[in-house]
Design a protein around this motif. Structure first.
Motif, PDB file in Angstrom:
ATOM      1  N   ALA A 132     -18.503 -21.809 -21.178  1.00  0.00           N
ATOM      2  CA  ALA A 132     -18.119 -20.404 -21.233  1.00  0.00           C
ATOM      3  C   ALA A 132     -18.965 -19.559 -20.281  1.00  0.00           C
TER       4      ALA A 132
ATOM      5  N   LEU B 193     -17.927 -20.387 -16.736  1.00  0.00           N
ATOM      6  CA  LEU B 193     -16.597 -19.824 -16.496  1.00  0.00           C
ATOM      7  C   LEU B 193     -16.668 -18.318 -16.288  1.00  0.00           C
TER       8      LEU B 193
ATOM      9  N   ALA C  35     -15.447 -16.519 -12.987  1.00  0.00           N
ATOM     10  CA  ALA C  35     -14.354 -15.545 -13.053  1.00  0.00           C
ATOM     11  C   ALA C  35     -14.780 -14.192 -12.491  1.00  0.00           C
TER      12      ALA C  35
ATOM     13  N   ARG D  25      -2.645 -19.383 -24.258  1.00  0.00           N
ATOM     14  CA  ARG D  25      -2.923 -19.940 -22.942  1.00  0.00           C
ATOM     15  C   ARG D  25      -2.193 -19.157 -21.852  1.00  0.00           C
TER      16      ARG D  25
ATOM     17  N   GLY E 147      -9.544 -20.115 -17.344  1.00  0.00           N
ATOM     18  CA  GLY E 147      -9.958 -20.620 -18.642  1.00  0.00           C
ATOM     19  C   GLY E 147      -9.029 -21.698 -19.167  1.00  0.00           C
ATOM     20  N   THR E 148      -7.718 -21.476 -19.026  1.00  0.00           N
ATOM     21  CA  THR E 148      -6.752 -22.475 -19.483  1.00  0.00           C
ATOM     22  C   THR E 148      -6.887 -23.770 -18.697  1.00  0.00           C
TER      23      THR E 148
ATOM     24  N   ASP F 136     -10.031 -19.785 -26.541  1.00  0.00           N
ATOM     25  CA  ASP F 136     -11.333 -19.135 -26.386  1.00  0.00           C
ATOM     26  C   ASP F 136     -11.751 -19.086 -24.921  1.00  0.00           C
ATOM     27  N   LEU F 137     -11.539 -20.178 -24.207  1.00  0.00           N
ATOM     28  CA  LEU F 137     -11.916 -20.211 -22.793  1.00  0.00           C
ATOM     29  C   LEU F 137     -11.061 -19.239 -21.972  1.00  0.00           C
ATOM     30  N   SER F 138      -9.792 -19.137 -22.297  1.00  0.00           N
ATOM     31  CA  SER F 138      -8.923 -18.197 -21.588  1.00  0.00           C
ATOM     32  C   SER F 138      -9.398 -16.760 -21.804  1.00  0.00           C
ATOM     33  N   THR F 139      -9.812 -16.461 -23.032  1.00  0.00           N
ATOM     34  CA  THR F 139     -10.337 -15.128 -23.324  1.00  0.00           C
ATOM     35  C   THR F 139     -11.614 -14.861 -22.542  1.00  0.00           C
ATOM     36  N   VAL F 140     -12.510 -15.841 -22.529  1.00  0.00           N
ATOM     37  CA  VAL F 140     -13.749 -15.697 -21.762  1.00  0.00           C
ATOM     38  C   VAL F 140     -13.438 -15.481 -20.289  1.00  0.00           C
ATOM     39  N   GLY F 141     -12.434 -16.186 -19.783  1.00  0.00           N
ATOM     40  CA  GLY F 141     -12.086 -16.071 -18.376  1.00  0.00           C
ATOM     41  C   GLY F 141     -11.646 -14.680 -17.988  1.00  0.00           C
TER      42      GLY F 141
END
Length: 369
Positions: free
Chosen positions: A19, A22, A26, A92, A129-130, A145-150
């Motif tokens: 995270a 990323l 980003a 996603r 993130g996706t 979660d990773l997509s949100t962090v991105g």
């Protein structure tokens, strides 16, 4: 003391490291995108038009370029509300569409589209993130979660870019303001005024979307019409071009000399320009155009009612208009606190946001499917 579940601890540690990396990547990607975007604008938009009707020619060429991209690669960039609604359902973003999507957003923004770069931030960061979650087997259960962090990382990158390249201080430097209790009443009224303009924005988009619906499968023609319409409005009122951050500083500096009537005309032109762009082929977000239109409306209100300070009228009308379209009160509150950087403004912004939201809950830009 060792963790009770080493496997779960290791998974959490891997996610936290991923995270952080990323978010940094980003943010850097967004800074690069904005640098290339504003570099492109500086390259193709001279301070003095070299030929007559230069704005019309350039926006038309831009509309055709965006239409060609949609013709070749398909249309995979939705409105901001559509994108967020899809993410809420699926958790996603689809990274395979990201390169073509970013190209259409870039061409739209450098062509003068009356839209902001926030869709690029959401799509780019979310897609990164996706993709990370899809590629790393140990993180497949954390794609959402990773997509949100991105995309949060991209929003941070946007803020970093503004800090690095903009003038010091607030993005919208209204005069200093001291809170007075009666101003909450003014804020409620201005929130309603802004909300009414936001409803106008929504209905304008619905009208243009219906008018252009028969051309859904003809992106080149929509691009031609989109560029022509934007060029006509931009020729008549140059301040309506682009997302509005820089242009609103002009309103703050020269609005009193322009007068309330001209400012109201600029608000109407900005609404038409932004919704026309959204309904044709141009890609981008509505947030900064709404800030511009709402803030300009607040400036006009302050001129018509001199007892209302500009530093109150501008953010209150801006809050009412923005929340009427976005329907995200908490997001609006955070964003406005960040762009004005005056804590005394916050109570009025809270009142205007809540009033604007309550008054327009039943009027939406995009129906949820």
């Amino acid at each position: 003391m060792p963790p009770d579940d080493p496997a779960a601890f290791g998974h959490t540690l891997r996610f936290a490291l991923a995270a952080v990396l990323l978010a940094v990547a980003a943010a850097g990607a967004m800074v690069l995108f904005l640098a290339v975007q504003y570099g492109g604008v500086a390259l193709i938009w001279p301070e003095s038009p070299p030929v007559p009707y230069f704005t019309l020619l350039l926006t038309t060429a831009g509309g055709l370029a965006v239409g060609l991209c949609l013709h070749l690669f398909g249309d995979h960039v939705g409105l901001l509300q559509e994108t967020l609604a899809t993410f809420e359902k699926t958790g996603r973003f689809e990274p395979q569409y990201l390169p073509a999507g970013l190209l259409t957003i870039y061409l739209s923004l450098v062509s003068g589209a009356s839209l902001g770069p926030e869709v690029a931030a959401v799509d780019m960061g979310g897609g990164m993130g996706t993709r990370l979650g899809d590629r790393v087997a140990a993180l497949k259960d954390r794609v959402r979660d990773l997509s949100t962090v991105g995309f949060l990382g991209c929003l941070v990158g946007f803020a970093i870019y503004l800090l690095l390249t903009g003038p010091p201080g607030a993005l919208y430097p209204v005069p200093p303001y001291t809170f007075v209790a009666v101003d909450l009443l003014y804020a409620a009224v201005l929130g309603l005024v802004g909300a009414a303009a936001g409803v106008g924005f929504i209905y304008s988009y619905h009208l243009f979307a219906r008018l252009t619906a028969p051309l859904a499968d003809r992106p080149l023609l929509r691009g031609l019409l989109g560029g022509l319409g934007l060029g006509i409005l931009g020729t008549l009122a140059p301040l309506v071009l682009f997302s509005g951050q820089t242009e609103f500083r002009t309103v703050l500096a020269e609005g009193a000399a322009m007068g309330a009537v001209m400012l109201l005309g600029i608000v109407a032109a900005k609404i038409l320009a932004s919704t026309w762009c959204m309904a044709t082929v141009f890609k981008g977000g509505p947030v900064f155009p709404l800030f511009f239109a709402g803030g300009t409306l607040g400036m006009a209100a302050s001129l018509l009612a001199p007892g209302v300070p500009i530093a109150l009228a501008v953010p209150a009308a801006m809050a009412g208009m923005t929340v009427a379209v976005l329907k995200m009160p908490s997001v609006v509150l955070v964003l406005l606190a960040m762009v004005f950087l005056q804590w005394d403004i916050v109570p009025a912004v809270v009142v205007a946001t809540l009033v604007g939201y309550a008054a327009t809950r039943g009027v939406v830009l995009i129906e949820k499917g």
